[in-house]
Structures are given as structure tokens and as C-alpha cells.
Scaffold this motif. Sequence first.
Motif, mmCIF file in Angstrom:
data_model
loop_
_atom_site.group_PDB
_atom_site.id
_atom_site.type_symbol
_atom_site.label_atom_id
_atom_site.label_comp_id
_atom_site.label_asym_id
_atom_site.label_seq_id
_atom_site.Cartn_x
_atom_site.Cartn_y
_atom_site.Cartn_z
ATOM 1 N N ILE A 1 -68.342 -33.139 -14.770
ATOM 2 C CA ILE A 1 -67.716 -34.326 -14.162
ATOM 3 C C ILE A 1 -66.822 -33.871 -13.018
ATOM 4 C CG2 ILE A 1 -66.205 -36.308 -14.533
ATOM 5 C CD1 ILE A 1 -67.043 -36.312 -17.454
ATOM 6 N N GLY A 2 -67.042 -34.401 -11.833
ATOM 7 C CA GLY A 2 -66.225 -34.067 -10.677
ATOM 8 C C GLY A 2 -64.918 -34.844 -10.677
ATOM 9 N N LEU A 3 -63.831 -34.178 -10.302
ATOM 10 C CA LEU A 3 -62.517 -34.808 -10.179
ATOM 11 C C LEU A 3 -61.994 -34.523 -8.778
ATOM 12 C CD1 LEU A 3 -60.891 -33.575 -13.528
ATOM 13 C CD2 LEU A 3 -62.088 -35.739 -13.148
ATOM 14 N N SER A 4 -61.566 -35.562 -8.059
ATOM 15 C CA SER A 4 -61.053 -35.318 -6.720
ATOM 16 C C SER A 4 -60.263 -36.508 -6.205
ATOM 17 C CB SER A 4 -62.204 -35.024 -5.741
ATOM 18 O OG SER A 4 -61.710 -34.834 -4.437
ATOM 19 N N GLY A 5 -59.275 -36.198 -5.361
ATOM 20 C CA GLY A 5 -58.557 -37.241 -4.652
ATOM 21 C C GLY A 5 -59.274 -37.650 -3.382
#
Length: 548
Positions: free
Chosen positions: A502-506
Motif C-alpha cells: 500500500i502506497g502512502l504519500s502526501g
Amino acid sequence: MLRGTDGGTSEADDADSLLEAGERLQRSGAWRWRIASDSVRCTAGWRHIHGCSVAPASLAELEATIAPPDLPAFRSLLQNAIAGGGGGSLVHRIVRRADGAERCLLTRLQVLCAATDRQPQVIASVRDVTDEERGEAGPQDAGATLAAAVEERIRQLAAARDEAEAASSAKSAFLANMSHEIRTPLTTIVGLVELMRREQLPAKQLDRLEKMNEAARHLLCLIDGVLDLAKIEAGKLILNETTVDLTRILASVVEMVGEQAREKGLRLLTEVQPLPGPLIGDPTRIRQAMLNYASNAIKFTERGSVTLRLQALQEEGSSVLLRFEARDTGIGVPAAARGRIFRQFEQAGNSPQRADGGAGLGLAIVSQIAARMGGEVGIEAAPDGGSTFWFTLRLQKVARKRSGQLPAEMPTAAAETAERRRSDSRLLIVDDERNNRELILAMLETVDLRADCACSGEEAVAQAAKKRYALILMDLQLPQIDGIEATRRIRRLPAYESVPIIGLSGNVLAGVVDECQRAGMDDFVGKPFSMDALLEAVTRCLRSSSAA
């Protein structure tokens, strides 16, 4: 033909006259230099261009007609042609004997052998190109001049396009970095507030946490507004169209702003006329536009009421034109400000002393959303005071073969807690921010999920090579190698073909999710995220992985 001195027939005279007339029309001439005897012969056209009645008899006299600054280049051309037995061309200046005017000539020369005695000679043609050099081409050269101008304009436009694309890329990169840098600390603030609100705290502390949460959410709305405008300007605002229930969307907006209206003692009313359906649209953008109007109406109204009205204005074949309006009894909008209030960063009152906050982004975004959906925006002064803000949307009807059912809603986090608890496999959290790693660990622990942590992309790949994790939470912007490259490398490891990542990014700009999917990620959660949103994504991926 070069005129001789031995007379000739009338046919020869006629040919010479024809040659002279042609040279005058073309503003051209010719000369010949016999190298061995140093004798020069010139045509009438050459004499006309140079403004002289007597042609030069030797090379020295010929060179005397050339402007001194250009004489070295002419001599070099001539010497190279003789040495190589070839030819060449040169644009040079002359000074006319008749009037002293300076002209530009194009001279083309070739070294040949005479047919009679096989002695080498130089044959040259000259053409007056003064107008072309000065950009004053005559009618015969207009086509060439126009073609050159068009070619230059195309070059300028291509350069301008490249410069604009470079500026757009730089702007997108800046917005992406700023989005990530601002959203990353917001993730910690919003997440810790959510965790603390679930604890048994005194009412006073809960109230302070709520105010902190409101401030963080307000800052997030400003960031989202700037990003939305950037997407719109870049043509990257993508409409995710599906079957929409406009009555339900309006009800959710009323629920979201209801508390705000009650706190100010305002009556919040709705008027919904019968709507044809089902319809196709982007529910998120429609809700965003409605919510902006409703929030603004409440913000600028101190007493009275706010009425939200939804109606169908026109039904044509496969489409429907809808109108949504928010009518308030507030302070109104001055007539002078109505023409600019939908522009970016504009407000009815831009004075630093104004009591109400805001960056002037919301109405501009509504205007762009309406335009993307085939509609318009506007403002009207209410007869009894206040204002009516409205927008229209043209939505397509659902074809008969399509289903009008709304997508099934995801189960709530609370309903899936039992399933989450059944998973005892370890997860891997990859994030270079210590606060974010600790926050995600705390959120996972609320449902009995355990995890290891990595601070960089290389460390994540190394840990995955030693141990098979049930799921990986991967931040995108990491030191050494980023999350995209780390995902590609992990996918090449044995037994990691189907492990959920799962990608996490602002960075929530358009294209980021697609890039994550191409790299091999299964899902994407934008920062800042709520605990339910994160756990829902984790549960969904774990369930899909175990079922595979």
C-alpha cells in the motif's frame, strides 16, 4: 551570354537584348575572368546592378567594386575555388558608382576550362539580394520570405512551448514536494488527535483536541484547494463519473454543515424538486461544490436562514441541466465585487481588517468544476437582503443497459474489527519520518496487528529479502531509493509476487496513483489519513491476499 567585340548577326543581338531584359527582371548579372590573361568580361545586367557604363577589364578593377570590409572574404572564396578546381558562393556588399549606394550581392562562381584553348577561367553569376537581406523582399521573393518568416515563427512557438512545459513541470514538482512536506506533519497531528480522542479524557481536553483537529482540517482544505487549482490549470482534473444520487449527496452536505448552522442559531432549509434519474456524474466534485456554497452561506450569515435548493432546469434527450443554489440572509455581496468573486484568490472584501477568513479558492474551484460538467456559476442579490449563489451542471442520463444501482459501500472499520484481529502476521512500515512510523504502529496495535519498521527504501528491500511480510505500507518519498523503486525491487524477490503493498504519500497530484500501480502497488492512501481509512485499506488487502 557574354557580349564579345567581334560583331555578330542580328540573331545574336536579339539574344543579347533578351538576356539583358531577363537580367534586369531578375536583378542579376554575370562576369568571366580568364586567369592566364587577367581579362574580365561582364554582362549588361552586371553593369546595371553596379551602376556603371564601363565594365572592369581586370580582376583588380572587379575587386575595386567590392566593399573593402568584404574584400578578404571574396579573395578567399576565389583562391579556394581555383586551388580546388571547384566553386562556391558568398553574400557581399558593393558600392554603386552611379549613386554611391551600398547593395548586397550573392555571387556564385565556378572554375571551368575554356572550350577553345582549354585555359582555366572563372565564371560567376551575381544577384542583388539587398531587399532580402534587409527584410524587404520584392514580389518575386515574397514566397521565400514568407516561408522563412513562418519557419522562424514555428521555431519561436516551439521554444515557447518547451519553456512553458518546463515551467509547468517545475510547478508540478514544486506542488508535489510542498504537498508532501505539509501533509506529512499533518498526518502526525491528525492521527495523534484521533488516537487521543478515543481515550478516556476530561471534557476540557477533548474540547481542545477538537479545536486542534478543526485547525488541522482547515489547513488541509487550503492545501487541497491549491492542488485542485493546479490540476485544473494543468488540465489534469479528472472526473470520476459514476451513478449519482443527488438527493443523498445534498443530505450528506446538510449533515456536514448542520452543526455549524446550529452553533450560529441559523435555520438550515432544503428544497429539492423531483429530479429525473438515474444520472451520471462525479459525486465527489458535486459534493465539493455544494459544500463550498453551503459553508460560505453559513459563514457570512449572522442571523436568519440558509436555504439549499436543487432543481432540474431543462431535460433534453440524454442529458439534464440541473441548478443548485444556496440562498442566505447574510451581509450580501457588493455589486462591484460580483464580477470578480469567482476568480482565483479573490473575495468580496480583500481588506486585511475583514472578519472572515479564507484564501479565496473555493468559489474559483466551484466555477471550474461547473465548467468541466457543462455548467456555469453566478450570484444574485436577494430581494430581502443576502445573496443567492448558484451553479448549473449538465449530467448524462444512465443508458437503459446500465445499472442504476450505486456501488456498494465499504464496511465500516468497526464492523471489520473482528476480521482484522484474526490476522497475526507481521507487517512492514516503510517511512523516513519517525513520528509517522510510531503513529501507524499505534493505529495497527488498536486492532492487534504487529509491524516492523524501515527508514529507507534500501532498508525495506533488505528486510523483505530476509523475511516474508503479510503486507507492506510504503511511503513514496524516501532517502536512498524512493518507494516506487523499492516496490519494483521487492516485487522481484521470491514469494513477493502477491504480497499486498500500500502506497502512502502526501503527494496526491494526478498521476501518482497510476505510477504506484505500474510499480506494483495494490492500493494507495493519501496523507493525512484517518485511522479508519488506513485500517480499511489494510483489511481489504489482507483479505484479498488470503483469498488468493
